[in-house]
Design an enzyme around this catalytic site. Structure first.
Site: not given
Ligand code: ABT
Ligand code: MG
Length: 148
Positions: A9, A49, A112, A115, A126
């Protein structure tokens, strides 16, 4: 052979973590079959997303992922989808184990680092969303007989 979609990212690219991250998947024994630096459009971000469209964090998520280039990749290997998720660590970096990418490098759920596709059907979706078939290489490194 199984394939997954991974993307470093904007935060991971800006912080110079691309080499370290690619090295972890290489040394595990997975094989890179697609790689490009992408300035993500809002359209691509919203499709990628799409499952989170109704969530309160969705607008911030789209702004973040389109804010600077990402490194989009396809990796291949035995069990690569689930294994890559383990190498990456859980969504919130503060809860991710040390030794995982998020555990080693992050502190915020909205930053984070990387992805990874979470299941076979999402991996297929994807990969098709981010890459054309011509951008993926079917190749067999000679080292693979020492992995399998
Ligand atoms: P991705 O690999 O980015 O999809 O992350 P992951 O699958 O581990 O987690 P999910 B649930 O798919 O989160 C997608 C992105 O949304 C952000 N997020 C998620 C928040 O900011 N707040 C939240 O409460 C949650 C649940 C984290 C992930 N990406 N970023 N940046
Ligand atoms: Mg995800």
């Amino acid at each position: 052979m199984e394939r997954t979609f991974l993307a470093v990212k904007p935060d991971g690219v800006q912080r110079g973590l691309v080499g370290n991250i690619i090295g972890r998947f290489e040394s595990k024994g997975f094989q890179l079959v697609g790689l490009k630096l992408v300035q993500v459009s809002r359209e691509l971000a919203e499709k990628h997303y799409g499952e989170h469209k109704e969530r309160p964090f969705f607008p911030g998520l789209v702004n973040f992922i389109t804010s600077a280039p990402v490194v989009a990749m396809v990796w291949e290997g035995k069990g690569v989808i689930a294994s890559a998720r383990k190498i990456i660590g859980v969504t919130n970096p503060l809860n991710a184990e040390n030794g995982t990418i998020r555990g080693d490098f992050g502190v915020d759920v909205g930053r984070n680092i990387i992805h990874g596709s979470d299941a076979p059907d999402t991996a297929e979706r994807e990969i098709a969303l981010w890459f054309t078939p011509a951008e993926l290489c079917n190749w067999q490194p000679s080292i693979s007989t020492w992995i399998y």
